[in-house]
Write a protein that holds these residues in place. Structure first.
Motif, short mmCIF file in Angstrom:
data_model
loop_
_atom_site.label_atom_id
_atom_site.label_comp_id
_atom_site.label_asym_id
_atom_site.label_seq_id
_atom_site.Cartn_x
_atom_site.Cartn_y
_atom_site.Cartn_z
N PRO A 7 0.83 -1.22 0.00
CA PRO A 7 0.00 0.00 0.00
C PRO A 7 0.86 1.25 0.00
N GLU A 8 0.24 2.33 -0.38
CA GLU A 8 0.95 3.60 -0.42
C GLU A 8 1.25 4.10 1.00
N PHE A 9 2.41 4.69 1.20
CA PHE A 9 2.82 5.23 2.51
C PHE A 9 1.76 6.23 3.02
N ASN A 10 1.15 5.91 4.17
CA ASN A 10 0.07 6.75 4.70
C ASN A 10 0.14 6.78 6.24
N PRO A 11 0.87 7.75 6.82
CA PRO A 11 1.01 7.81 8.29
C PRO A 11 -0.33 7.98 9.01
N ASP A 12 -1.31 8.64 8.38
CA ASP A 12 -2.60 8.82 9.06
C ASP A 12 -3.29 7.49 9.33
N ARG A 13 -3.11 6.56 8.38
CA ARG A 13 -3.70 5.25 8.57
C ARG A 13 -2.76 4.30 9.31
N GLY A 14 -1.50 4.56 9.25
CA GLY A 14 -0.52 3.67 9.87
C GLY A 14 -0.26 3.95 11.34
N ALA A 26 -2.83 6.46 26.83
CA ALA A 26 -2.90 6.64 25.36
C ALA A 26 -1.94 5.64 24.73
N THR A 27 -2.49 4.79 23.85
CA THR A 27 -1.69 3.72 23.26
C THR A 27 -1.54 3.96 21.75
N LEU A 28 -0.31 3.86 21.30
CA LEU A 28 -0.02 3.94 19.86
C LEU A 28 -0.33 2.58 19.24
N VAL A 29 -1.17 2.59 18.21
CA VAL A 29 -1.46 1.38 17.44
C VAL A 29 -0.91 1.62 16.02
N ALA A 30 0.18 0.93 15.71
CA ALA A 30 0.86 1.13 14.40
C ALA A 30 0.54 -0.05 13.48
N LYS A 31 0.22 0.30 12.21
CA LYS A 31 0.01 -0.71 11.18
C LYS A 31 1.16 -0.56 10.17
N LYS A 73 12.50 -1.21 12.68
CA LYS A 73 13.02 -2.58 12.59
C LYS A 73 11.98 -3.50 11.95
N ILE A 74 10.72 -3.29 12.34
CA ILE A 74 9.65 -4.14 11.80
C ILE A 74 9.54 -3.97 10.29
N LEU A 75 9.71 -2.74 9.80
CA LEU A 75 9.59 -2.46 8.37
C LEU A 75 10.65 -3.17 7.55
N LYS A 82 2.99 -7.28 8.65
CA LYS A 82 1.54 -7.52 8.62
C LYS A 82 0.89 -7.44 10.00
N GLU A 83 1.69 -7.44 11.06
CA GLU A 83 1.16 -7.45 12.43
C GLU A 83 1.14 -6.04 13.01
N ASP A 84 0.06 -5.73 13.71
CA ASP A 84 -0.02 -4.43 14.40
C ASP A 84 0.99 -4.36 15.54
#
Length: 493
Positions: A7-14, A26-31, A73-75, A82-84
């Motif tokens: 997918p296209e790089f999209n920080p708002d969704r990621g 407040a928890t960061l949920v990264a995709k 590192k995950i990238l 694929k994991e949150d």
């Protein structure tokens, strides 16, 4: 085979920020899939946090940097993208709840009405008035500890729950003292003590002690029974059926209609005593009243009556004096250890009226009880004699060579015999002392200021003086060892 296009790089969704329901986390949920092919850094996370309106002071910057490094590192690992990925990036401070205050009372309060066996309510036995001793601890107060304000991840205050802050209003004769709580060091408690002996009065938030119990009404169903160590002052009457135990003096504006009254010192009745000849009214000091009717009294001091004594039985260790010009003793049995003074003895209706002087009814009661007990002890001792004799014979035959069990048994029997013998001897001495102390060894008098009517009887030891015809204004003097009372004219006013 075609490769799947990322997918296209999209920080708002990621990068999303999730705030907990209590707004403390407040928890960061990264995709990671939406973060591939771009320049991932902690700046992007800060922007996501800022969009979620998280307060800057609540941000955990170390966690933000760690999260950014972890995502980078995950990238680099196709198996992990694929994991949150989640991490707490902001933290609030919860409110610290306080402790409610409390008051603990150490004396009976708000006693409930007792139900009798038949299901009826016993309103009298509620012991509404409580006596306390000087120095007695009455209550402990913990004022409570206020909570501390918290703050959520948005920077808004979180308020602790309000606490109960009881207050104790202090009346007279209360001594306060501040102590440290033994169970929770560092926490202070306030204790309250009685400055003197008296009646304690309290509500849920007030405390006072009075040296006297003042009752502004009758003593009856409204007050319950009274048991008080000090002085009692009553504006009304002691109603029939009420129980009053007063260890001090009792002052009454009304009448006494109950027979269940005990007074440790003086009893002063502005009205009269008019019981129904049930039970005994006991007074350790003096009694003062306008009249006595249908009552049974035992008085250790003097009995002072203004008007009359009618249909009553009175045992008195002091003088019985009727003060009124037309005072009378009618249809009663009166016993006085010191003497009797009255205007009229008996009545023209010739009702049986018996007065006796010089006799100590309490010592006589002890003499009778002691004599009965003496007889019982003599029989018990006599019953032990045969057993004692057998033991002596056994000891003689064995020449003192007994096993320890028999020695112990024989010793118990001998000790019991010796103890009873000693008790018997002491009781004999006491009875002999009481035998003489039943009678007053001094001169005692019966004074009739006006008239002694036929039907009246005057007793002193073995002397019985029966009034067979009206006799006026005399003093009858009694002395020990005399055959007949000395009769003289009354010369008083």
């Amino acid at each position: 085979m075609d490769q799947k296009i990322p997918p296209e790089f999209n920080p708002d969704r990621g990068l999303k920020i999730q705030v907990s329901d209590d707004k403390l986390t407040a928890t960061l949920v990264a995709k990671p899939m939406w973060l591939m092919g771009g320049g991932m850094s902690n700046i992007l996370i800060y922007e996501a946090i800022d969009k979620a309106t998280i307060h800057r002071d609540r941000i955990l910057m170390k966690n933000v940097d760690e999260a950014a490094n972890s995502i980078i590192k995950i990238l680099k690992d196709n198996n992990q993208v694929k994991e949150d990925f989640t991490m707490i990036v902001a933290q609030g401070t919860p409110a610290k709840q306080g402790e409610n205050g409390w008051i603990k009372f150490y004396f009976p309060r708000a006693q409930r009405v007792v139900l009798k066996d038949d299901g009826s309510a016993d309103f009298r036995n509620i012991n509404k008035y409580v006596h306390v001793k000087e120095g007695e601890k009455l209550a402990t107060l913990f004022e409570g500890i206020a909570g501390e304000q918290g703050i959520d991840v948005y920077g808004n205050p979180i308020y602790p729950n309000p606490i109960d802050r009881p207050r104790l209003t202090l009346g007279k004769n209360i001594l306060p003292k501040t102590i440290e709580d033994a169970e929770k060091p560092g926490r202070q408690l306030k204790e309250y003590y009685a400055a003197l002996s008296g009646a304690v009065f309290s509500t849920d938030n007030s405390l006072t002690v009075s040296s006297e119990l003042n009752i502004e009404s009758n003593i009856g169903l409204g007050t319950g029974n009274i048991n008080f160590d000090g002085t009692i002052r009553v504006k009304g009457t002691i109603e029939e059926g009420a129980v009053v135990l007063c260890h001090g003096s009792l002052y009454l504006d009304g009448n006494i209609e109950s027979s269940d009254v005990t007074v440790g010192e003086d009893l002063e009745v502005k009205g009269g005593v008019k019981a129904k000849a049930k039970g005994v009214i006991r007074v350790k000091g003096d009694l003062r009243a306008k009249f006595i009717e249908n009552a049974h009294l035992e008085i250790d001091g003097d009995c002072l009556v203004e008007n009359f004594i009618l249909g009553s039985k009175i045992n008195c260790l002091g003088n019985i004096i009727l003060t009124g010009d037309s005072s009378s003793i009618i249809g009663s049995e009166i016993l006085s250890y010191q003497g009797i003074t009255v205007s009229s003895l008996g009545s023209s209706a010739q009702m049986d009226t018996v007065v006796e002087v010089g006799f100590h009814y309490k010592n006589d009661r002890l003499f009778t009880e002691g004599s009965s007990r003496l007889g019982e002890l003599e029989k018990e001792l006599e019953a032990l004699v045969p057993e004692i004799q057998k033991i002596k014979e056994v000891v003689q035959r064995s020449r003192g060579k007994l096993d320890e069990t028999r020695k112990e048994k024989f010793k118990e029997i001998f000790d019991a015999y010796q103890k009873k013998s000693k008790t018997l001897e002491l009781l004999r001495l006491k009875i002999e002392e009481l035998k003489g102390s039943r009678y007053n060894s001094d001169n005692v008098k019966v004074v009739v200021r006006n008239t002694a009517h036929p039907g009246a009887v005057i007793k002193y030891r073995r002397q019985i003086e029966k009034i067979t015809k009206a006799q006026s204004s005399f003093v009858m003097n009694f002395f020990p060892n005399q055959d007949k009372a000395l009769l003289t004219a009354f010369k008083g006013k």
